[in-house]
Scaffold this active site. Structure first.
Site, PDB file in Angstrom:
ATOM      1  N   ASN A  23       0.862  -1.188   0.000  1.00 55.89           N
ATOM      2  CA  ASN A  23       0.000   0.000   0.000  1.00 55.89           C
ATOM      3  C   ASN A  23       0.897   1.235   0.000  1.00 55.89           C
ATOM      4  OD1 ASN A  23      -1.857   2.031   0.456  1.00 55.89           O
ATOM      5  ND2 ASN A  23      -2.213   1.501   2.603  1.00 55.89           N
ATOM      6  N   TRP A  24       0.948   1.904  -1.134  1.00 53.43           N
ATOM      7  CA  TRP A  24       1.859   3.046  -1.266  1.00 53.43           C
ATOM      8  C   TRP A  24       1.307   4.339  -0.673  1.00 53.43           C
ATOM      9  CZ3 TRP A  24       3.926   2.409  -6.990  1.00 53.43           C
ATOM     10  CH2 TRP A  24       4.864   1.371  -7.008  1.00 53.43           C
ATOM     11  N   LYS A  25       0.057   4.345  -0.273  1.00 58.72           N
ATOM     12  CA  LYS A  25      -0.556   5.557   0.292  1.00 58.72           C
ATOM     13  C   LYS A  25      -0.309   6.748  -0.644  1.00 58.72           C
ATOM     14  CE  LYS A  25       0.313   3.447   4.710  1.00 58.72           C
ATOM     15  NZ  LYS A  25       0.136   3.526   6.131  1.00 58.72           N
ATOM     16  N   HIS A  57      -9.653   1.298   5.027  1.00 61.07           N
ATOM     17  CA  HIS A  57      -8.345   1.436   5.684  1.00 61.07           C
ATOM     18  C   HIS A  57      -8.492   2.386   6.866  1.00 61.07           C
ATOM     19  CE1 HIS A  57      -4.156   2.469   6.385  1.00 61.07           C
ATOM     20  NE2 HIS A  57      -3.832   1.384   5.704  1.00 61.07           N
ATOM     21  N   GLU A  79      -6.755   4.699   7.934  1.00 60.95           N
ATOM     22  CA  GLU A  79      -6.492   6.129   7.649  1.00 60.95           C
ATOM     23  C   GLU A  79      -7.710   6.783   7.004  1.00 60.95           C
ATOM     24  OE1 GLU A  79      -2.798   5.518   5.552  1.00 60.95           O
ATOM     25  OE2 GLU A  79      -1.842   4.943   7.437  1.00 60.95           O
ATOM     26  N   GLU A 105      -5.924  -5.296  10.431  1.00 62.47           N
ATOM     27  CA  GLU A 105      -4.863  -4.318  10.658  1.00 62.47           C
ATOM     28  C   GLU A 105      -5.124  -3.593  11.981  1.00 62.47           C
ATOM     29  OE1 GLU A 105      -2.749  -2.937   6.939  1.00 62.47           O
ATOM     30  OE2 GLU A 105      -4.593  -1.789   6.959  1.00 62.47           O
ATOM     31  N   GLY A 135       2.104   1.743  10.856  1.00 66.10           N
ATOM     32  CA  GLY A 135       3.072   2.831  10.749  1.00 66.10           C
ATOM     33  C   GLY A 135       3.761   3.178  12.061  1.00 66.10           C
ATOM     34  N   SER A 162       3.069  -2.680  10.430  1.00 64.40           N
ATOM     35  CA  SER A 162       4.511  -2.726  10.720  1.00 64.40           C
ATOM     36  C   SER A 162       5.193  -4.026  10.290  1.00 64.40           C
ATOM     37  CB  SER A 162       4.761  -2.445  12.209  1.00 64.40           C
ATOM     38  OG  SER A 162       4.360  -1.137  12.521  1.00 64.40           O
ATOM     39  N   GLY A 194       4.656   1.012   4.916  1.00 57.27           N
ATOM     40  CA  GLY A 194       5.994   1.627   4.851  1.00 57.27           C
ATOM     41  C   GLY A 194       7.035   0.780   4.129  1.00 57.27           C
TER      42      GLY A 194
HETATM   43  C1  PEP Z   1      -0.961  -0.021   6.010  1.00 65.62           C
HETATM   44  O1  PEP Z   1      -0.896   1.123   5.618  1.00 65.62           O
HETATM   45  O2  PEP Z   1      -1.934  -0.708   5.696  1.00 65.62           O
HETATM   46  C2  PEP Z   1       0.106  -0.545   6.847  1.00 65.62           C
HETATM   47  C3  PEP Z   1      -0.007  -1.765   7.314  1.00 65.62           C
HETATM   48  O3  PEP Z   1       1.174   0.271   7.076  1.00 65.62           O
HETATM   49  P1  PEP Z   1       2.579  -0.143   7.773  1.00 65.62           P
HETATM   50  O4  PEP Z   1       3.044  -1.414   7.146  1.00 65.62           O
HETATM   51  O5  PEP Z   1       3.498   1.007   7.486  1.00 65.62           O
HETATM   52  O6  PEP Z   1       2.319  -0.312   9.241  1.00 65.62           O
END
Ligand code: PEP
Length: 254
Positions: free
Chosen positions: A13-15, A98, A100, A170, A176, A216, A238
């Site tokens: 997931n590049w956001k 998600h 976010e 998640e 993050g 993470s 990330g």
């Molecule tokens: C995500 O954005 O779905 C995610 C899991 O981010 P990260 O791996 O950075 O925790």
């Protein structure tokens, strides 16, 4: 008898990162690195880069998708994007719900439910994200939150369509933050979600539905996570932004 090896699904997931040029350069470097991998590799890229990345991954097995969409087919919704526009660009899947989106854009379960329904109806594979906040976990409400999110986000989704989607567990406190869930915590919640699917949609759906862990994930912890019985894949934020770490995650897990 040995269990057949599962084919893990690894989604990056590049956001809100990467221009078109950066995105294309990334996949051109990634593709040869993961050629031998058995994993199904998905990339959720910014809208602006979808078409170019779809072109760039032709001839590879990388699947490209979006990070969000609106529930309407079209209309006066300034700044939004519809399923048929994502399909137009060559997207095959979309992340929905998600944390976010829930946190910064106030998306609720009812809205996410309408999007899941729209994506399935119009032919885009939804990846439904669920997960509790740190506060909810501390209050012992994790299962209650997951039950509510699954129930409301999948409200009225017909059993015949359920295996077209994937679920990503998640925990919000792990996204993050560098604070990954333990394998025991993750496995327990995956098992809980699978059990809920079984109770609601039956044993076939629960056996077929892929449940991914996100939060993470790094090259150091990915393989261990995937060894858990109910973890079918990983959603990586990330660590999907660098070819080195993302390719290491993919090759370490398959
Ligand atoms: C995500 O954005 O779905 C995610 C899991 O981010 P990260 O791996 O950075 O925790």
């Amino acid at each position: 008898m040995d269990q057949p090896q599962k084919q893990p699904v690894i989604i990056g997931n590049w956001k809100m990162y990467k221009t078109i040029e950066e995105a294309v350069s990334f996949v051109n470097k990634l593709a040869p690195e993961i050629k031998e991998s058995k994993a199904a590799v998905y990339l959720a890229v910014p809208y602006t880069a979808i078409k170019s990345v779809v072109e760039a991954v032709k001839g590879t097995s990388i699947v490209v998708g979006g990070q969000n969409m609106n529930d309407a087919t079209q209309g006066a919704f300034t700044g939004e994007i519809a399923v048929r526009m994502l399909l137009d660009l060559g997207a095959h899947f979309v992340l929905l719900g998600h944390s976010e989106r829930r946190r910064f854009f106030h998306e609720d379960d009812a809205f996410i439910n309408r999007k899941v329904d729209r994506a399935l109806t119009d032919g885009l594979q939804p990846i439904l994200c669920v997960g509790e906040t740190a506060e909810e976990r501390d209050q012992g409400k994790t299962e209650e939150v997951l039950t509510r999110q699954l129930k409301e986000c999948l409200n009225n989704i017909d059993p015949s369509r359920i295996d077209s989607l994937m679920i990503a567990y998640e925990p919000v406190w792990a996204i993050g933050t560098g604070k990954i869930a333990t394998t025991e915590q993750a496995q327990a919640m995956h098992q809980f979600c699978r059990h809920w699917i079984q109770e609601t949609y039956g044993p076939q759906a629960s056996a077929q539905l892929k449940i991914l862990y996100g939060g993470s994930v790094t090259p150091e912890n990915a393989a261990e996570m995937l060894k858990q019985a109910d973890i079918d894949g990983l959603l990586v934020g990330g660590a999907s932004l660098s070819v080195e770490s993302f390719s290491q995650i993919i090759t370490s897990t398959s």
